[in-house]
Design an enzyme around this catalytic site. Structure first.
Site: not given
Ligand code: NAD
Length: 261
Positions: A45, A68, A95, A166, A170, A201
């Site tokens: 992360d 990053d 992810n 976004y 995707k 989340t």
């Molecule tokens: N939550 C939803 O409804 C949902 C739905 C479909 C897809 N997603 C996808 O699931 C994945 C996880 O999302 P989440 O809901 O757990 O989000 P979240 O915000 O809870 O977690 C995302 C994590 O990614 C890290 N991050 C962000 N940018 C970064 C970078 N440049 N380098 C390294 N780490 C980085 C953040 O620090 C965080 O820990 C994402 O790809 C999101 O697009 C989420």
């Protein structure tokens, strides 16, 4: 609806796994489940303090890697450090992602800078994770591994009409899945994408904190509830495991039926 975690079957014993964005949310849930299934887990992360906290919660079978994903030297250095430490991953879950609520918009209203920031992290960052995962897996003996990406219904249909950047990022991930899967199948590297629905989340707190918006999105999920991080764990365990040895280049929706509409 059960809220407890499913029992572990230790399906990932002997595997080293890396999950980006594992400090929180879906990534953290997946990392914890992988550890419960017997894997070593790298919590990758950009948030170093949160990654350390998640690592401590799992214990000695976890280690943190600060990276990053949008910055190639950072991704490359993290993979090199893991190789050096004997933690080269057999499974990589790309992810990490962002969604810029209040900034991402319909195309005619979207600032180029917001587009670029979103694409930089979600699509370029996923590509860089995949690139260095592939290199690491090709250097292993025997070559091979499983790469799992996180997609979204917004990359498949018009679900994210107000989120042009976004949704496009995707859709790009979905395309990357097929291309990389076809390119490296001969080396035993499988690439698949899991498509979660709206999952509660911190990423989507703008929706979760607004009862009307929340009810509206749940109304578009046929199974009638929001997703939880634990909903995607099981399919990720399957894709990471040898049970999925014939699965590659596919999208696996775990979305309560959202993409059927
Ligand atoms: N939550 C939803 O409804 C949902 C739905 C479909 C897809 N997603 C996808 O699931 C994945 C996880 O999302 P989440 O809901 O757990 O989000 P979240 O915000 O809870 O977690 C995302 C994590 O990614 C890290 N991050 C962000 N940018 C970064 C970078 N440049 N380098 C390294 N780490 C980085 C953040 O620090 C965080 O820990 C994402 O790809 C999101 O697009 C989420």
């Amino acid at each position: 609806m059960s809220t407890s975690s499913p029992p572990s079957s230790r399906r990932l014993a002997g595997k080293t796994t890396l999950v980006t964005g594992a400090a929180t949310g879906i990534g953290q849930a997946v990392a914890k489940r992988f550890a419960a299934e017997g894997a070593r887990v790298v919590i990758a992360d950009r948030d170093a303090a949160a990654a350390e906290r998640a690592t401590t919660q799992i214990g000695p079978s976890a280690r943190a890697a600060v990276m990053d994903i949008s910055d190639e030297p950072s991704v490359e250095a993290a993979f090199a450090e893991l190789t050096e430490a004997g933690w080269s991953p057999d499974v990589v879950v790309a992810n990490a992602g962002i969604q810029l609520f209040g900034q991402d918009a319909k195309a005619g209203d979207l600032d180029l800078e917001v587009w670029r920031r979103t694409i930089d992290v979600n699509l370029t960052g996923t590509f860089l994770t995949v690139k260095h995962a592939v290199r690491s897996m090709l250097a292993a003996t025997p070559t091979g591994g499983s790469i799992i990406l996180t997609g979204s219904p917004t990359g498949l249909n018009g679900e994210g009409a107000d989120f042009t950047a976004y949704s496009a990022s995707k859709a790009g991930i979905h395309g990357l899945t097929r291309t990389v899967a076809a390119a490296y199948a001969g080396s035993g590297i499988r690439v698949n994408t899991v498509v979660p629905a709206y999952t509660e989340t911190s990423l989507v707190s703008t929706i979760s904190d607004d009862p009307e918006a929340r009810a509206s999105i749940i109304g578009r999920i046929p199974l009638g509830r929001a997703g939880a991080p634990r909903d995607v764990e099981g399919v990720m365990v399957f894709l990471a495991s040898d049970d999925a040895e014939f699965a590659t280049g596919a999208l696996f929706a775990v979305d309560g039926g959202m993409t059927t509409l």
